[in-house]
Motif scaffolding. Structure first.
Motif, PDB file in Angstrom:
ATOM      1  N   THR A 187       0.846  -1.189   0.000  1.00  0.00           N
ATOM      2  CA  THR A 187       0.000   0.000   0.000  1.00  0.00           C
ATOM      3  C   THR A 187       0.885   1.245   0.000  1.00  0.00           C
ATOM      4  O   THR A 187       2.046   1.214   0.423  1.00  0.00           O
ATOM      5  N   GLU A 188       0.321   2.345  -0.459  1.00  0.00           N
ATOM      6  CA  GLU A 188       1.078   3.594  -0.503  1.00  0.00           C
ATOM      7  C   GLU A 188       1.536   4.042   0.887  1.00  0.00           C
ATOM      8  O   GLU A 188       2.698   4.431   1.055  1.00  0.00           O
ATOM      9  N   PRO A 189       0.671   3.990   1.912  1.00  0.00           N
ATOM     10  CA  PRO A 189       1.165   4.395   3.237  1.00  0.00           C
ATOM     11  C   PRO A 189       2.222   3.450   3.794  1.00  0.00           C
ATOM     12  O   PRO A 189       3.109   3.881   4.530  1.00  0.00           O
ATOM     13  N   GLU A 190       2.143   2.167   3.454  1.00  0.00           N
ATOM     14  CA  GLU A 190       3.167   1.243   3.933  1.00  0.00           C
ATOM     15  C   GLU A 190       4.510   1.555   3.291  1.00  0.00           C
ATOM     16  O   GLU A 190       5.548   1.549   3.964  1.00  0.00           O
ATOM     17  N   ALA A 191       4.500   1.837   1.976  1.00  0.00           N
ATOM     18  CA  ALA A 191       5.747   2.216   1.305  1.00  0.00           C
ATOM     19  C   ALA A 191       6.306   3.488   1.926  1.00  0.00           C
ATOM     20  O   ALA A 191       7.517   3.615   2.147  1.00  0.00           O
ATOM     21  N   ALA A 192       5.422   4.436   2.221  1.00  0.00           N
ATOM     22  CA  ALA A 192       5.872   5.683   2.853  1.00  0.00           C
ATOM     23  C   ALA A 192       6.461   5.421   4.229  1.00  0.00           C
ATOM     24  O   ALA A 192       7.458   6.039   4.626  1.00  0.00           O
ATOM     25  N   ALA A 193       5.844   4.490   4.964  1.00  0.00           N
ATOM     26  CA  ALA A 193       6.346   4.161   6.302  1.00  0.00           C
ATOM     27  C   ALA A 193       7.752   3.585   6.236  1.00  0.00           C
ATOM     28  O   ALA A 193       8.611   3.886   7.079  1.00  0.00           O
ATOM     29  N   VAL A 194       8.011   2.746   5.252  1.00  0.00           N
ATOM     30  CA  VAL A 194       9.349   2.174   5.080  1.00  0.00           C
ATOM     31  C   VAL A 194      10.347   3.269   4.702  1.00  0.00           C
ATOM     32  O   VAL A 194      11.484   3.298   5.188  1.00  0.00           O
ATOM     33  N   HIS A 195       9.914   4.177   3.829  1.00  0.00           N
ATOM     34  CA  HIS A 195      10.787   5.293   3.425  1.00  0.00           C
ATOM     35  C   HIS A 195      11.221   6.125   4.624  1.00  0.00           C
ATOM     36  O   HIS A 195      12.361   6.610   4.681  1.00  0.00           O
ATOM     37  N   ARG A 233      12.353  -3.842  12.329  1.00  0.00           N
ATOM     38  CA  ARG A 233      11.152  -4.370  11.700  1.00  0.00           C
ATOM     39  C   ARG A 233       9.960  -3.492  12.085  1.00  0.00           C
ATOM     40  O   ARG A 233       9.949  -2.866  13.134  1.00  0.00           O
ATOM     41  N   LEU A 234       8.959  -3.461  11.203  1.00  0.00           N
ATOM     42  CA  LEU A 234       7.791  -2.621  11.436  1.00  0.00           C
ATOM     43  C   LEU A 234       6.541  -3.475  11.608  1.00  0.00           C
ATOM     44  O   LEU A 234       6.326  -4.446  10.887  1.00  0.00           O
ATOM     45  N   GLY A 235       5.725  -3.084  12.564  1.00  0.00           N
ATOM     46  CA  GLY A 235       4.415  -3.690  12.728  1.00  0.00           C
ATOM     47  C   GLY A 235       3.358  -2.632  12.466  1.00  0.00           C
ATOM     48  O   GLY A 235       3.601  -1.429  12.642  1.00  0.00           O
ATOM     49  N   GLU A 236       2.182  -3.067  12.031  1.00  0.00           N
ATOM     50  CA  GLU A 236       1.072  -2.130  11.822  1.00  0.00           C
ATOM     51  C   GLU A 236       0.242  -2.093  13.093  1.00  0.00           C
ATOM     52  O   GLU A 236      -0.244  -3.125  13.552  1.00  0.00           O
ATOM     53  N   ASP A 237       0.084  -0.901  13.663  1.00  0.00           N
ATOM     54  CA  ASP A 237      -0.531  -0.792  14.980  1.00  0.00           C
ATOM     55  C   ASP A 237      -2.043  -0.642  14.914  1.00  0.00           C
ATOM     56  O   ASP A 237      -2.762  -1.160  15.767  1.00  0.00           O
ATOM     57  N   THR A 238      -2.540   0.075  13.917  1.00  0.00           N
ATOM     58  CA  THR A 238      -3.985   0.249  13.740  1.00  0.00           C
ATOM     59  C   THR A 238      -4.334  -0.020  12.282  1.00  0.00           C
ATOM     60  O   THR A 238      -3.464  -0.068  11.410  1.00  0.00           O
ATOM     61  N   GLU A 239      -5.609  -0.159  12.035  1.00  0.00           N
ATOM     62  CA  GLU A 239      -6.062  -0.375  10.658  1.00  0.00           C
ATOM     63  C   GLU A 239      -5.772   0.873   9.828  1.00  0.00           C
ATOM     64  O   GLU A 239      -6.117   1.986  10.212  1.00  0.00           O
ATOM     65  N   ARG A 240      -5.083   0.694   8.716  1.00  0.00           N
ATOM     66  CA  ARG A 240      -4.772   1.831   7.853  1.00  0.00           C
ATOM     67  C   ARG A 240      -6.069   2.442   7.322  1.00  0.00           C
ATOM     68  O   ARG A 240      -7.080   1.762   7.162  1.00  0.00           O
ATOM     69  N   SER A 241      -6.032   3.726   7.052  1.00  0.00           N
ATOM     70  CA  SER A 241      -7.245   4.418   6.628  1.00  0.00           C
ATOM     71  C   SER A 241      -6.925   5.381   5.500  1.00  0.00           C
ATOM     72  O   SER A 241      -5.760   5.624   5.172  1.00  0.00           O
ATOM     73  N   GLY A 242      -7.962   5.922   4.920  1.00  0.00           N
ATOM     74  CA  GLY A 242      -7.764   6.866   3.835  1.00  0.00           C
ATOM     75  C   GLY A 242      -9.090   7.362   3.313  1.00  0.00           C
ATOM     76  O   GLY A 242     -10.156   6.860   3.658  1.00  0.00           O
ATOM     77  N   ASP A 243      -9.002   8.376   2.458  1.00  0.00           N
ATOM     78  CA  ASP A 243     -10.219   8.920   1.851  1.00  0.00           C
ATOM     79  C   ASP A 243      -9.825   9.699   0.605  1.00  0.00           C
ATOM     80  O   ASP A 243      -8.644   9.982   0.367  1.00  0.00           O
TER      81      ASP A 243
END
Length: 554
Positions: A187-195, A233-243
């Motif tokens: 997902t776009e936010p996941e890629a951003a999180a890694v960046h 390493r990264l974990g996702e803490d909450t459900e990703r969201s968007g609009d």
């Protein structure tokens, strides 16, 4: 196409990783060799050099048979500088058609150009540059065998999006097999999180800390809260969201304002018959007003929209009192500070609300802003004012963060340890009707069709974790079993035809050994860790593992 099969380990001969960010308004890609891991953003585009993204715009020939220009070259030019006989067929904002937004809010496309075709045509042009860059940097690289592609999708898009994107990339000749595992998604936010991982030390993030990534794109705003775990390493803490409240919605507010000046009929006809002039007008508004707006009135320069110069074709459709007023003003519309602020505020308010919801769920020490719209000084100011207790940071290359983060993810896919499911998944079952079941749903064979939940929305799942259910045949003589998979935004569901239920797809499993009657169990397993859903069916009697590929019913 979605592959319902076991994913093998990545071949040892993968040499290059390419991250592709197909954006609503701007797109780009980055790449790196697995040996050096140095991420390179492409800055060499047809029509312009030095920028990390190019407009997501296409121009077709008169009959929409061929793409003649794309990117910067396809941007509408000033009307007075065009040859009068040339009316380019400009197509843009086509990514909106993949999103779950009201039909009336989706930009009109020519009748013979589908969103899928536009995406394919655009990816084909970008793919030509990608292949050229890979070959120039690393001669002899077998693109289809030695290159791993990481494509990004918005957080709020449905599972269907990845299927569409995979097929488009196949038809664009970026992959030579629609089921290849050399194409992965994030997902776009996941890629951003890694960046943003490279910025942890600078902002004092340590193991156990959480941070929010807000990806402010042209069409969508995507958010994700990540937790820094051991070993980077990264974990996702909450459900990703968007609009759907990205930068282009500021443009829509501008057009709504203009409609109030010239009339709805005039704007509708102008949009249909002179789209290139409409595109040019928006382009000028963005360059002269939108990107410069800081929210400080003392820094604002009044903007005057000269209709005769910027969009002359619009004049002929204006009538009545609107025409009288504009003729008196010599076809110029002055736009002041408060008016421009009114273009931004509805969009910014939605973004602030999305951020607030995420921060209410999880305490974060740092908020990273990425994406093209994140460079808006006014947006930055409003976010910092509203969330003063959270440090707001903008990492290097915010506009290229998605593509660069996708490359980093492709270089080390173990960087993501777990994800939070955004949907509830299950399979259709056909059990015997029981007391308490709705009588209206009882079928002639005494059974009822139901939704069997396998994985619930909001669950935190480890990468490659499997969710399984064991099924038995309904008839002792049946020679096969058809699995129909569904997903929904609801946490629970009873039936597959409920509102908000989507069919993911179906596949058939052979059931030989009819002499065993009903005693032929099959275990269905779903794996979500690799972004694309993997389904595995194991016949517990024969030990056979069923692997299959199928098209989604979109």
């Amino acid at each position: 196409m979605i592959q319902f099969t076991y994913i093998p380990e990545v071949p040892e001969d993968i040499r290059v990783v390419v991250g592709i960010d197909l954006g609503t308004t701007y797109s780009g890609f980055a790449y790196a060799h697995v040996g050096s891991c140095d991420v390179i953003s492409n800055e060499d585009w047809p029509g312009k050099k030095g920028l990390k993204k190019t407009p997501t715009v296409l121009q077709y020939d008169e009959n929409f048979e061929q793409t003649i220009l794309w990117g910067f070259d396809a941007l509408a030019s000033e009307p007075t500088k065009r040859r009068k006989k040339v009316q380019p067929n400009t197509v843009e904002l086509f990514k909106f058609h993949l999103g779950n937004i009201p039909k009336e809010q989706k930009p009109a496309l020519p009748s013979n150009i589908s969103a899928e075709r536009a995406i394919t045509d655009y990816l084909r042009k970008m793919g030509e540059i990608i292949k050229e860059k890979v070959e120039n940097h690393w001669p002899g690289t077998d693109f289809f065998r030695m290159v791993r592609l990481i494509a990004t999708v918005p957080a709020e898009f449905t599972e269907d999006t990845k299927s569409i994107m995979r097929q488009c990339m196949y038809e664009a000749n970026l992959i030579n097999n629609s089921g290849t595992q050399n194409l992965k998604f994030t997902t776009e936010p996941e890629a951003a999180a890694v960046h943003c991982m490279k910025e942890f030390n600078q902002h004092g993030l340590k193991t156990g800390d959480k941070y929010l990534v807000v990806d402010c794109g042209g069409g969508t705003i995507d958010l994700t809260v990540r937790k820094l775990l051991d070993n980077n390493r990264l974990g996702e803490d909450t459900e990703r969201s968007g609009d759907f409240c990205g930068g282009t919605f500021v443009d829509k507010e501008f057009l709504r304002f203009l409609e109030g000046k010239v009339g709805r009929y005039a704007m509708d006809i102008f949009r249909i018959k002179h789209y290139s002039q409409l595109s040019y007008m928006i382009q000028q508004f963005c360059e002269r007003v939108k990107t410069r707006f800081t929210g400080e009135e003392s820094e604002f320069r009044k903007y005057s929209l000269d209709i005769e110069k910027t969009c002359p074709a619009l004049k002929q459709y204006v009538s009545g009192s609107a025409r009288d007023e504009l003729e008196e003003e010599e076809w110029e519309i002055n736009i002041n500070f408060e008016t421009v602020k009114s273009f931004f505020d509805p969009v910014v308010s939605k973004i602030l609300q999305l951020i607030s919801i995420q921060l209410d769920k999880s305490k974060c020490t740092v908020m990273f802003l990425v994406g093209g719209f994140s460079e808006s000084k006014y947006l930055q100011q409003r976010i910092k004012q509203r969330f003063s207790k959270c440090k707001v940071a903008i990492p290097p290359y915010p506009m290229a963060a998605i593509a660069r983060g996708a490359v980093m993810y492709g270089l080390d896919m173990d960087a993501i340890k777990n994800r939070v499911l955004k949907w509830t998944y299950g399979v259709a079952v056909h059990p015997k009707f029981q007391e308490g079941d709705p009588p209206s749903r009882k079928e002639s064979d005494g059974r009822i069709k139901k939704f069997c939940l396998m994985a619930k929305r909001g669950a935190q799942v480890e990468v490659n974790q499997q969710f399984s259910a064991t099924m038995l045949p309904n008839d002792p003589k049946q020679t096969g079993m058809l699995f129909k998979l569904y997903y929904t935004a609801k946490e629970t569901a009873q039936f597959c035809d409920e509102p908000e239920m989507h069919k993911l797809g179906e596949f058939h499993v052979d059931l030989p050994d009819t002499h065993l009657g009903l005693d032929r169990p099959v275990t269905l397993s779903l794996c979500f860790g690799a972004m694309e859903i993997i389904a595995i069916a194991r016949n517990k009697t024969s030990g056979q593992v069923h692997r299959t590929t199928f098209k989604l019913n979109l």
